[in-house]
Design a protein around this motif. Structure first.
Motif, PDB file in Angstrom:
ATOM      1  N   VAL A  32       0.866  -1.193   0.000  1.00  9.59           N
ATOM      2  CA  VAL A  32       0.000   0.000   0.000  1.00  9.59           C
ATOM      3  C   VAL A  32       0.898   1.237   0.000  1.00  9.59           C
ATOM      4  O   VAL A  32       2.122   1.126   0.121  1.00  9.59           O
ATOM      5  CB  VAL A  32      -0.927   0.020   1.243  1.00  9.59           C
ATOM      6  CG1 VAL A  32      -1.912  -1.125   1.220  1.00  9.59           C
ATOM      7  CG2 VAL A  32      -0.098  -0.016   2.531  1.00  9.59           C
ATOM      8  N   VAL A  33       0.285   2.393  -0.131  1.00 11.66           N
ATOM      9  CA  VAL A  33       1.062   3.631  -0.052  1.00 11.66           C
ATOM     10  C   VAL A  33       1.740   3.675   1.326  1.00 11.66           C
ATOM     11  O   VAL A  33       1.105   3.435   2.349  1.00 11.66           O
ATOM     12  CB  VAL A  33       0.142   4.864  -0.258  1.00 11.66           C
ATOM     13  CG1 VAL A  33       0.911   6.161   0.024  1.00 11.66           C
ATOM     14  CG2 VAL A  33      -0.404   4.886  -1.681  1.00 11.66           C
ATOM     15  N   GLY A  34       3.045   3.933   1.309  1.00 14.86           N
ATOM     16  CA  GLY A  34       3.795   3.976   2.569  1.00 14.86           C
ATOM     17  C   GLY A  34       4.610   2.719   2.827  1.00 14.86           C
ATOM     18  O   GLY A  34       5.510   2.725   3.674  1.00 14.86           O
ATOM     19  N   THR A  35       4.311   1.616   2.104  1.00 10.26           N
ATOM     20  CA  THR A  35       5.060   0.372   2.339  1.00 10.26           C
ATOM     21  C   THR A  35       6.519   0.543   1.892  1.00 10.26           C
ATOM     22  O   THR A  35       6.789   1.102   0.833  1.00 10.26           O
ATOM     23  CB  THR A  35       4.429  -0.806   1.548  1.00 10.26           C
ATOM     24  OG1 THR A  35       3.052  -0.906   1.883  1.00 10.26           O
ATOM     25  CG2 THR A  35       5.122  -2.122   1.870  1.00 10.26           C
ATOM     26  N   TRP A  46      18.983  -4.350  -6.699  1.00 11.15           N
ATOM     27  CA  TRP A  46      17.788  -4.017  -5.916  1.00 11.15           C
ATOM     28  C   TRP A  46      18.039  -2.727  -5.173  1.00 11.15           C
ATOM     29  O   TRP A  46      19.152  -2.501  -4.681  1.00 11.15           O
ATOM     30  CB  TRP A  46      17.451  -5.122  -4.910  1.00 11.15           C
ATOM     31  CG  TRP A  46      17.097  -6.403  -5.561  1.00 11.15           C
ATOM     32  CD1 TRP A  46      17.928  -7.462  -5.793  1.00 11.15           C
ATOM     33  CD2 TRP A  46      15.827  -6.757  -6.116  1.00 11.15           C
ATOM     34  NE1 TRP A  46      17.251  -8.458  -6.440  1.00 11.15           N
ATOM     35  CE2 TRP A  46      15.960  -8.054  -6.659  1.00 11.15           C
ATOM     36  CE3 TRP A  46      14.597  -6.107  -6.204  1.00 11.15           C
ATOM     37  CZ2 TRP A  46      14.905  -8.710  -7.277  1.00 11.15           C
ATOM     38  CZ3 TRP A  46      13.547  -6.763  -6.816  1.00 11.15           C
ATOM     39  CH2 TRP A  46      13.704  -8.054  -7.344  1.00 11.15           C
ATOM     40  N   ILE A  47      17.036  -1.906  -5.076  1.00 11.96           N
ATOM     41  CA  ILE A  47      17.177  -0.666  -4.328  1.00 11.96           C
ATOM     42  C   ILE A  47      15.925  -0.495  -3.474  1.00 11.96           C
ATOM     43  O   ILE A  47      14.838  -0.917  -3.858  1.00 11.96           O
ATOM     44  CB  ILE A  47      17.420   0.500  -5.311  1.00 11.96           C
ATOM     45  CG1 ILE A  47      17.994   1.702  -4.581  1.00 11.96           C
ATOM     46  CG2 ILE A  47      16.186   0.892  -6.083  1.00 11.96           C
ATOM     47  CD1 ILE A  47      18.847   2.570  -5.474  1.00 11.96           C
ATOM     48  N   ASP A  48      16.125   0.081  -2.299  1.00 11.05           N
ATOM     49  CA  ASP A  48      14.974   0.195  -1.403  1.00 11.05           C
ATOM     50  C   ASP A  48      14.313   1.561  -1.521  1.00 11.05           C
ATOM     51  O   ASP A  48      14.941   2.551  -1.898  1.00 11.05           O
ATOM     52  CB  ASP A  48      15.387  -0.076   0.046  1.00 11.05           C
ATOM     53  CG  ASP A  48      16.451   0.883   0.542  1.00 11.05           C
ATOM     54  OD1 ASP A  48      17.435   1.097  -0.177  1.00 11.05           O
ATOM     55  OD2 ASP A  48      16.279   1.432   1.642  1.00 11.05           O
ATOM     56  N   GLY A  49      13.056   1.603  -1.199  1.00  9.97           N
ATOM     57  CA  GLY A  49      12.302   2.845  -1.299  1.00  9.97           C
ATOM     58  C   GLY A  49      10.944   2.695  -0.649  1.00  9.97           C
ATOM     59  O   GLY A  49      10.646   1.668  -0.014  1.00  9.97           O
ATOM     60  N   GLN A  50      10.132   3.712  -0.833  1.00 16.89           N
ATOM     61  CA  GLN A  50       8.807   3.705  -0.202  1.00 16.89           C
ATOM     62  C   GLN A  50       7.750   4.020  -1.262  1.00 16.89           C
ATOM     63  O   GLN A  50       7.945   4.916  -2.088  1.00 16.89           O
ATOM     64  CB  GLN A  50       8.780   4.755   0.908  1.00 16.89           C
ATOM     65  CG  GLN A  50       7.659   4.546   1.882  1.00 16.89           C
ATOM     66  CD  GLN A  50       7.790   5.440   3.108  1.00 16.89           C
ATOM     67  OE1 GLN A  50       8.683   6.294   3.175  1.00 16.89           O
ATOM     68  NE2 GLN A  50       6.915   5.258   4.066  1.00 16.89           N
ATOM     69  N   VAL A  51       6.680   3.272  -1.201  1.00 20.76           N
ATOM     70  CA  VAL A  51       5.595   3.479  -2.171  1.00 20.76           C
ATOM     71  C   VAL A  51       4.903   4.807  -1.865  1.00 20.76           C
ATOM     72  O   VAL A  51       4.502   5.066  -0.726  1.00 20.76           O
ATOM     73  CB  VAL A  51       4.579   2.317  -2.102  1.00 20.76           C
ATOM     74  CG1 VAL A  51       3.408   2.569  -3.047  1.00 20.76           C
ATOM     75  CG2 VAL A  51       5.261   0.994  -2.434  1.00 20.76           C
ATOM     76  N   THR A  52       4.790   5.651  -2.921  1.00 20.30           N
ATOM     77  CA  THR A  52       4.157   6.966  -2.712  1.00 20.30           C
ATOM     78  C   THR A  52       2.780   7.051  -3.362  1.00 20.30           C
ATOM     79  O   THR A  52       1.966   7.893  -3.024  1.00 20.30           O
ATOM     80  CB  THR A  52       5.047   8.098  -3.277  1.00 20.30           C
ATOM     81  OG1 THR A  52       5.424   7.744  -4.612  1.00 20.30           O
ATOM     82  CG2 THR A  52       6.291   8.301  -2.441  1.00 20.30           C
ATOM     83  N   PRO A  78       8.541  -6.649  -0.137  1.00 21.88           N
ATOM     84  CA  PRO A  78       8.520  -5.882   1.112  1.00 21.88           C
ATOM     85  C   PRO A  78       9.873  -5.915   1.820  1.00 21.88           C
ATOM     86  O   PRO A  78      10.569  -6.932   1.795  1.00 21.88           O
ATOM     87  CB  PRO A  78       7.453  -6.598   1.948  1.00 21.88           C
ATOM     88  CG  PRO A  78       7.395  -7.980   1.394  1.00 21.88           C
ATOM     89  CD  PRO A  78       7.728  -7.866  -0.060  1.00 21.88           C
ATOM     90  N   MET A  79      10.243  -4.831   2.432  1.00 20.48           N
ATOM     91  CA  MET A  79      11.488  -4.776   3.223  1.00 20.48           C
ATOM     92  C   MET A  79      11.223  -5.270   4.631  1.00 20.48           C
ATOM     93  O   MET A  79      10.157  -5.029   5.179  1.00 20.48           O
ATOM     94  CB  MET A  79      11.977  -3.333   3.323  1.00 20.48           C
ATOM     95  CG  MET A  79      12.820  -2.886   2.179  1.00 20.48           C
ATOM     96  SD  MET A  79      13.518  -1.271   2.564  1.00 20.48           S
ATOM     97  CE  MET A  79      14.872  -1.711   3.627  1.00 20.48           C
ATOM     98  N   ASP A  80      12.223  -5.916   5.192  1.00 13.89           N
ATOM     99  CA  ASP A  80      12.130  -6.373   6.574  1.00 13.89           C
ATOM    100  C   ASP A  80      12.667  -5.259   7.472  1.00 13.89           C
ATOM    101  O   ASP A  80      13.871  -5.146   7.685  1.00 13.89           O
ATOM    102  CB  ASP A  80      12.958  -7.653   6.742  1.00 13.89           C
ATOM    103  CG  ASP A  80      12.804  -8.269   8.118  1.00 13.89           C
ATOM    104  OD1 ASP A  80      12.152  -7.639   8.970  1.00 13.89           O
ATOM    105  OD2 ASP A  80      13.328  -9.383   8.319  1.00 13.89           O
ATOM    106  N   LEU A  81      11.776  -4.438   7.969  1.00  9.80           N
ATOM    107  CA  LEU A  81      12.219  -3.279   8.755  1.00  9.80           C
ATOM    108  C   LEU A  81      12.696  -3.673  10.151  1.00  9.80           C
ATOM    109  O   LEU A  81      13.330  -2.892  10.838  1.00  9.80           O
ATOM    110  CB  LEU A  81      11.087  -2.252   8.859  1.00  9.80           C
ATOM    111  CG  LEU A  81      10.628  -1.639   7.530  1.00  9.80           C
ATOM    112  CD1 LEU A  81       9.420  -0.740   7.737  1.00  9.80           C
ATOM    113  CD2 LEU A  81      11.751  -0.855   6.875  1.00  9.80           C
ATOM    114  N   GLU A  82      12.367  -4.908  10.540  1.00 11.06           N
ATOM    115  CA  GLU A  82      12.770  -5.329  11.887  1.00 11.06           C
ATOM    116  C   GLU A  82      14.060  -6.135  11.896  1.00 11.06           C
ATOM    117  O   GLU A  82      14.530  -6.574  12.951  1.00 11.06           O
ATOM    118  CB  GLU A  82      11.649  -6.142  12.526  1.00 11.06           C
ATOM    119  CG  GLU A  82      10.570  -5.223  13.072  1.00 11.06           C
ATOM    120  CD  GLU A  82       9.246  -5.921  13.225  1.00 11.06           C
ATOM    121  OE1 GLU A  82       9.241  -7.130  13.470  1.00 11.06           O
ATOM    122  OE2 GLU A  82       8.229  -5.228  13.105  1.00 11.06           O
TER     123      GLU A  82
END
Ligand SMILES: Nc1ncnc2c1ncn2[C@@H]1O[C@H](COP(=O)(O)OP(=O)(O)OP(=O)(O)O)[C@@H](O)[C@H]1O
Length: 249
Positions: A32-35, A46-52, A78-82
């Protein structure tokens, strides 16, 4: 911004077990937006980012290097933020088991000079392209001798020791197979019918070492053989120890 992901050179060492179970880790997640996601990149892999923004199946992502890219939702991971800053020693501990997550974990560990990582009972070795004598000295062999699998840091000696102590053998083209016992517990016949100490039954075992050319298969195999020779005894025949005889083959 996360440093760029690289595809590391490395080898994979597996022991196959007849009653092995497949590793499957659901990676399905609602984007979703924000993921926070991984998106494919032609240079960095691969590059990380956030869905806007999301329009139908297309998502717009603001990457951490400041770019805005559009990708199909099905191509996002999805990124593993933990995940811990230093990575995890066993990839089954990751929340998401997908390519960017695995590569990111290996890269973090490699930067900390941790060249070995487990995925269940599979050992992934990243070629260090430098001598690391402290990893393979007599003290290390002594440490891994008889140690329950998973108790110590991931190491090629742990694979060698486990295969020395346990039997069974089943070769399959399947990707990932787990030991059917709890990590940290001593694998024994009472927990896993069919597994017998190899030395008690005198049956063969096999270890598969795979990887692309230059990945380190020969070096890894030499370490496996060195450890097995060490485990098998050091009785000298005709003036040469078992270790010398094995390594000369
Ligand atoms: N564990 C390691 N420690 C130190 N150096 C390593 C290690 N693994 C690989 N290397 C380095 O990488 C080089 C290539 O490794 P190796 O010969 O084992 O690859 P390979 O997978 O057997 O290649 P090929 O399939 O082409 O024979 C080695 O000569 C060595 O310099």
């Amino acid at each position: 911004m996360s440093p760029p992901l690289v595809y590391p050179f490395g080898v994979i060492v597996r022991i196959y077990f007849r009653d092995g179970v497949y590793l499957s880790k659901a990676t399905a997640v609602n984007i979703v937006v924000g993921t926070h996601v991984w998106v494919e990149d032609t240079t960095e892999a691969w590059i990380d980012g956030q869905v806007t923004q999301i329009k139908g199946q297309e998502a717009e992502i603001k990457t951490t290097d400041g770019k805005t890219v559009v990708a199909n939702i099905s191509k996002l991971y999805p990124m593993d933020l933990e995940a811990p800053a230093g990575g995890v020693d066993d990839m089954t501990k990751l929340s998401y088991l997908h390519e960017p997550g695995v590569l990111q974990n290996l890269r973090i560990r490699y930067e900390l000079n941790e060249i070995y990582t487990y995925t269940g009972n599979i050992l992934i070795a990243i070629n260090p392209f430098q001598k690391l004598p402290h990893l393979y000295d007599a003290h290390m062999m002594q440490q891994y001798k008889g140690a329950p699998f998973g108790e110590l840091s991931p190491h090629v000696f742990a694979i060698a020791d486990t295969s020395y102590r346990l039997l069974p053998i089943y070769v399959t083209a399947s990707n990932i197979i787990l030991f059917p016992w709890t990590r940290g517990c001593s694998p024994c016949g009472c927990m896993f019918n069919g597994v017998r100490a190899m030395m008690h039954e005198g049956k063969s075992n096999s270890i598969l070492v795979s990887g692309e050319s230059g990945a380190g298969k020969t070096e890894t195999t030499k370490m496996l053989m060195r450890f097995l020779a060490y485990r098998g005894g050091r009785k000298a025949t005709e003036g040469r120890t078992v270790e010398q005889q094995v390594l000369e083959v």
